[in-house]
Design a protein around this motif. Sequence first.
Motif, PDB file in Angstrom:
ATOM      1  N   VAL A 143       2.358   1.386  -5.094  1.00 29.70           N
ATOM      2  CA  VAL A 143       1.113   1.789  -5.760  1.00 29.70           C
ATOM      3  C   VAL A 143       1.411   2.548  -7.046  1.00 29.70           C
ATOM      4  O   VAL A 143       0.762   2.341  -8.079  1.00 29.70           O
ATOM      5  N   GLU A 144       2.420   3.431  -6.991  1.00 32.14           N
ATOM      6  CA  GLU A 144       2.747   4.268  -8.147  1.00 32.14           C
ATOM      7  C   GLU A 144       3.721   3.594  -9.121  1.00 32.14           C
ATOM      8  O   GLU A 144       4.043   4.153 -10.171  1.00 32.14           O
ATOM      9  N   SER A 145       4.158   2.413  -8.779  1.00 32.19           N
ATOM     10  CA  SER A 145       5.118   1.712  -9.635  1.00 32.19           C
ATOM     11  C   SER A 145       4.482   1.316 -10.961  1.00 32.19           C
ATOM     12  O   SER A 145       3.305   0.941 -11.014  1.00 32.19           O
ATOM     13  N   PRO A 146       5.224   1.403 -12.056  1.00 34.06           N
ATOM     14  CA  PRO A 146       4.694   0.922 -13.338  1.00 34.06           C
ATOM     15  C   PRO A 146       4.645  -0.611 -13.361  1.00 34.06           C
ATOM     16  O   PRO A 146       5.193  -1.280 -12.483  1.00 34.06           O
ATOM     17  N   GLN A 147       3.974  -1.143 -14.363  1.00 37.36           N
ATOM     18  CA  GLN A 147       3.974  -2.586 -14.561  1.00 37.36           C
ATOM     19  C   GLN A 147       5.383  -3.046 -14.978  1.00 37.36           C
ATOM     20  O   GLN A 147       6.127  -2.307 -15.628  1.00 37.36           O
ATOM     21  N   LYS A 177       5.376  -6.727 -10.689  1.00 33.71           N
ATOM     22  CA  LYS A 177       4.043  -6.147 -10.835  1.00 33.71           C
ATOM     23  C   LYS A 177       3.493  -6.469 -12.224  1.00 33.71           C
ATOM     24  O   LYS A 177       3.982  -5.965 -13.241  1.00 33.71           O
ATOM     25  N   GLY A 229       8.760  -1.930 -11.673  1.00 34.84           N
ATOM     26  CA  GLY A 229       7.853  -3.059 -11.449  1.00 34.84           C
ATOM     27  C   GLY A 229       8.546  -4.303 -10.944  1.00 34.84           C
ATOM     28  O   GLY A 229       7.977  -5.404 -11.002  1.00 34.84           O
ATOM     29  N   THR A 283       0.835  -1.219   0.000  1.00 36.60           N
ATOM     30  CA  THR A 283       0.000   0.000   0.000  1.00 36.60           C
ATOM     31  C   THR A 283       0.861   1.257   0.000  1.00 36.60           C
ATOM     32  O   THR A 283       0.334   2.360  -0.150  1.00 36.60           O
ATOM     33  N   GLY A 299      -0.289  -6.925 -14.253  1.00 37.65           N
ATOM     34  CA  GLY A 299      -1.741  -6.770 -14.191  1.00 37.65           C
ATOM     35  C   GLY A 299      -2.217  -6.099 -12.922  1.00 37.65           C
ATOM     36  O   GLY A 299      -3.301  -6.399 -12.410  1.00 37.65           O
ATOM     37  N   GLY A 300      -1.391  -5.210 -12.382  1.00 32.02           N
ATOM     38  CA  GLY A 300      -1.759  -4.482 -11.173  1.00 32.02           C
ATOM     39  C   GLY A 300      -1.500  -5.241  -9.880  1.00 32.02           C
ATOM     40  O   GLY A 300      -1.722  -4.706  -8.798  1.00 32.02           O
ATOM     41  N   GLN A 301      -1.027  -6.489  -9.984  1.00 30.02           N
ATOM     42  CA  GLN A 301      -0.748  -7.300  -8.806  1.00 30.02           C
ATOM     43  C   GLN A 301       0.754  -7.553  -8.671  1.00 30.02           C
ATOM     44  O   GLN A 301       1.465  -7.726  -9.673  1.00 30.02           O
ATOM     45  N   TRP A 302       1.225  -7.580  -7.411  1.00 31.37           N
ATOM     46  CA  TRP A 302       2.621  -7.914  -7.152  1.00 31.37           C
ATOM     47  C   TRP A 302       2.735  -9.426  -6.956  1.00 31.37           C
ATOM     48  O   TRP A 302       2.204  -9.975  -5.992  1.00 31.37           O
TER      49      TRP A 302
END
Length: 364
Positions: free
Chosen positions: A19-23, A50, A99, A14, A52-55
Amino acid sequence: MGFQLPNFNHPDFTLPQFVESPQAKLVPSPKDKVAPEQYHATTIFPEYFKIGGQWLLAKESRMDCVAVYENGEIVIRESRRLKQGDLVVIGRTEDASEGIYVHTAGFASEDSNPLETFAFRQGRSRETAYSRDYDSLYELLRHEREHGYITWVLGPACAFDHDSRTAFSKLVQNGYVSALLAGNALATHDLEAAYLKTALGQDIYTQKSQPNGHYNHIDTINRVRLHGSIPAFIEKEQVKDGIIYSCVKKQVPFVLVGSIRDDGPLPEVYSDVYAGQDAMRQCVKKSTTVICMATTLHSIATGNMTPSFRVLPDGTVRPIYYYCVDISEFSVNKLKDRGSLGVKTIVTNVQDFVVNISKGLGLE
């Protein structure tokens, strides 16, 4: 209270840096066995990517490999296993800015304090006190016998002495050895000891050279090859003791990988180094504790395959405990220099070490 595994602390995703990291950027492999330019090379630590928005955590890692996105997961793969079109993560930062995040402090304890600015004997050498290491190892091995997978990596010195050979056999027989990795020499001299009571022609107890003793190890190899396999040799020659004998009787897997200088070798020895590496890797993938003794090259090879963590089937992340034991400070330090940063080193005679471990576990 007994042995307890440390808790693993996942990164706080969080935080703004995540959160601001690129894919993570994925680029197809241009051809078989070739990674794209600027590929990300993996480390011994837990790594997140990262997508699809998930780590996503790479569950099975290995140093100096590449990360491939496949079937919704991150798969860590040696470059020699890449296929054209595999989606490889590229990027050479590790702080989430591309990412990719390498998590080096997952097992850090809250009560750990930084070292004093000036303090004596912070390294590990022949002068180090190892009493606590032994006590910790006894607790660890008892835990791992029930809950883990203990891989031992042995050099031939472990078979040159009567007492250490007996002590390690007791470890096998009592469930403290899940797999054994070694070279041709360890198995040859251990079987020589069982067959002719010598190692490299010397009596394994008195260390006295026997008449024509320089033939003994190659006579042993020749006899094993006559029978076609190590288990057949053990049965036909009525072998009743030793490290390899105990592994065969307890059905403990052993992987023997050869070198350019080997005699014979024994039938089970891998002469193709990559086939041998693959076989070793199958054991390493299960390992939760690895203990290397008196073999610089096999220790480094195993260290390069071993991450600092293991993801269990239930998703729990736990540390892999890695020990290197050698009488040479050069050998144990070289392992750290090659990237196995999590290794705990013990500088001592491995024959004494094995006997101490066996006695400390109550296997006298």
